[in-house]
Design a protein around this motif. Sequence first.
Motif, PDB file in Angstrom:
ATOM      1  N   GLN A  25      -2.351   2.659 -20.673  1.00 13.80           N
ATOM      2  CA  GLN A  25      -2.324   2.871 -19.233  1.00 13.80           C
ATOM      3  C   GLN A  25      -1.376   4.004 -18.819  1.00 13.80           C
ATOM      4  OE1 GLN A  25      -1.015   0.388 -20.850  1.00 13.80           O
ATOM      5  NE2 GLN A  25       0.987  -0.188 -20.051  1.00 13.80           N
ATOM      6  N   HIS A  70      -4.427   7.820 -13.017  1.00 13.38           N
ATOM      7  CA  HIS A  70      -4.253   6.703 -12.087  1.00 13.38           C
ATOM      8  C   HIS A  70      -4.245   7.259 -10.674  1.00 13.38           C
ATOM      9  CE1 HIS A  70      -2.426   3.299  -9.989  1.00 13.38           C
ATOM     10  NE2 HIS A  70      -2.805   2.563 -11.011  1.00 13.38           N
ATOM     11  N   ASP A  71      -4.949   6.565  -9.766  1.00 17.48           N
ATOM     12  CA  ASP A  71      -5.060   7.071  -8.389  1.00 17.48           C
ATOM     13  C   ASP A  71      -3.936   6.602  -7.476  1.00 17.48           C
ATOM     14  OD1 ASP A  71      -5.638   4.419  -8.018  1.00 17.48           O
ATOM     15  OD2 ASP A  71      -7.735   4.725  -7.435  1.00 17.48           O
ATOM     16  N   GLY A  72      -3.046   5.749  -7.984  1.00 19.07           N
ATOM     17  CA  GLY A  72      -1.916   5.303  -7.176  1.00 19.07           C
ATOM     18  C   GLY A  72      -2.234   4.160  -6.246  1.00 19.07           C
ATOM     19  N   ALA A  73      -3.383   3.509  -6.431  1.00 18.26           N
ATOM     20  CA  ALA A  73      -3.792   2.454  -5.503  1.00 18.26           C
ATOM     21  C   ALA A  73      -2.884   1.237  -5.535  1.00 18.26           C
ATOM     22  CB  ALA A  73      -5.237   2.027  -5.824  1.00 18.26           C
ATOM     23  N   ASP A  74      -2.201   1.008  -6.650  1.00 19.37           N
ATOM     24  CA  ASP A  74      -1.351  -0.176  -6.748  1.00 19.37           C
ATOM     25  C   ASP A  74       0.085   0.086  -6.289  1.00 19.37           C
ATOM     26  OD1 ASP A  74      -0.488   1.455  -8.731  1.00 19.37           O
ATOM     27  OD2 ASP A  74      -0.614  -0.015 -10.349  1.00 19.37           O
ATOM     28  N   GLY A  75       0.297   1.225  -5.676  1.00 23.82           N
ATOM     29  CA  GLY A  75       1.634   1.539  -5.170  1.00 23.82           C
ATOM     30  C   GLY A  75       2.449   2.419  -6.081  1.00 23.82           C
ATOM     31  N   THR A  76       2.037   2.545  -7.341  1.00 23.62           N
ATOM     32  CA  THR A  76       2.725   3.482  -8.223  1.00 23.62           C
ATOM     33  C   THR A  76       2.194   4.885  -7.952  1.00 23.62           C
ATOM     34  OG1 THR A  76       1.110   3.169  -9.993  1.00 23.62           O
ATOM     35  CG2 THR A  76       3.048   1.735 -10.006  1.00 23.62           C
TER      36      THR A  76
END
Length: 540
Positions: free
Chosen positions: A68, A73-79
Amino acid sequence: MLMARRKLPIGIQTFAKIRLEGHYYVDKTPLIARLADQGGAYFLSRPRRFGKSLLLDTIACAFEGKRQLFDAHDGADGTAPRDKLFLADHWDWAKPHPVIRLSFAEGRLEKRNELDRHIRRQLREQAQRLGVALEDPDDIPGSFAELITRAAETHHRQAVVLVDEYDKPILDNLEAPEIARAMREGLRNLYSVIKGRDADLRFVLLTGVSKFSKVSIFSGLNNLRDITLSPEYGTLCGYTEEDIDTVFAPELEAAAAEGQALDREEIRRWYNGYRWGPVSVYNPFDVLLLLAERQFRAHWFETGTPTFLVHWLRGKGFFTPRLERLLAEEDLLSAFDVDDIAVEAMLWQTGYLTIQRVENCGGLLSYELGVPNREVRGALNRALLYFGWYPAEQRQLLQPRALYQMLLQADTDGLRAHFERLYASIPHDWVRANPIAQYEGYYASVFYSHLASLGLDIVPEEVSNPGQCDLVIRHAGRAWVIEFKVIDGDAPTGEAMRQLKARDYAAKHRGAPGIHEVIELGVEFSPTKRQIVGWEVVRG
């Protein structure tokens, strides 16, 4: 519209933190993939703060199967959002390996028992993390061997061993050879285990600053491949020109938009020039500090150049103009041990010299070494002046601003008076007690280091058809062509200028691009007076 900016990873050596918290990352994973595909045990030497710790952490994350961190990563989880790295699609993620990590990067170990305690603690921590029990924790080589074998058995995969700053306990104690030798023996006991556990090892990488001889520290570890000068891995640490222009383009754009534009050629002169292969690289620590502070300074040099190195050079009677052009054979660059440290090896491995040119003479490699950039040239010579030649109460005489203005204005009379004051200020007791003062090159070394401390474009012993000129300075549209002579007696002989004229060293600079004036300067020193006695100037 300005490009999206990320955080600058200053001082961050944790791959996960960089990827999860939105920092810039220069993708070195194509080279990591190549290393892993070839397999085996490797050694890599690079100067401090060149990203060795981050490299090892990235390799650890790959072998531990943390896909991972390498995927987009699109940043949808806040990262923070992140781009896909090369390794995401070029790695066997279904087969994680147990990773054993040892580090000597933090702290200073000054006794052998401290080293042994540090190693035992790390072996114990790694065993606990990997779910392995060690039968005799006091037995360091036995525990290390057991850890490797049992980790492979427990996880049903060969183990990976990564060692960060393998040599630091030795380097930290070079001023106390007995302690350094004790540290060397302790580390040899540890590293000698690796070859005997080859069947249980998938990959090994040891990194450090110095390349100690295999006999002294890697005794028996003859399967260790040294990739320090492997052309294919020359950019494994450090930033390339392309990295600056692509990865960090948003920072350069932002600086320009905010009225603090950073000249690319100036960035190159200050921080590029390190070469371990066909492509030169930038010092990453310098680049990050420059982008953060937008000031050209000796960021890397100021974070830990040891006064030991300065005093060591002085004690060796080192002729400082050799910093600009020094020839060394391949075996000399590897001649590094507690009891036998070549000046060339010390300066190259610590990053104060770099490889400028390689010549292959029938299979025998010869290297031309030189100062990599303006930062090192200026900062190292300032350190030599401040801590090597002048006591604290005399340092105010150095006056770098005044010297710079004299060169800018071509004030040759002021220049002579300046240097006469400097030579007169060196205490007689210092000259009598220090080995370098006994060398003919001492006077030229002091002269050169004063000028080089300004970071000027300096070429000592410039080769031209008639011979070699001692020193050439190109500054503010002028070429200063300088010849030094140490003479017998106290009266000037005119020999320095006669040689300049007879061999016409200045010819190649007359009419050269960017040069509107050539100043020939013959300087003669008297060792009995410890002073300049001859100073002839010809302008043209």
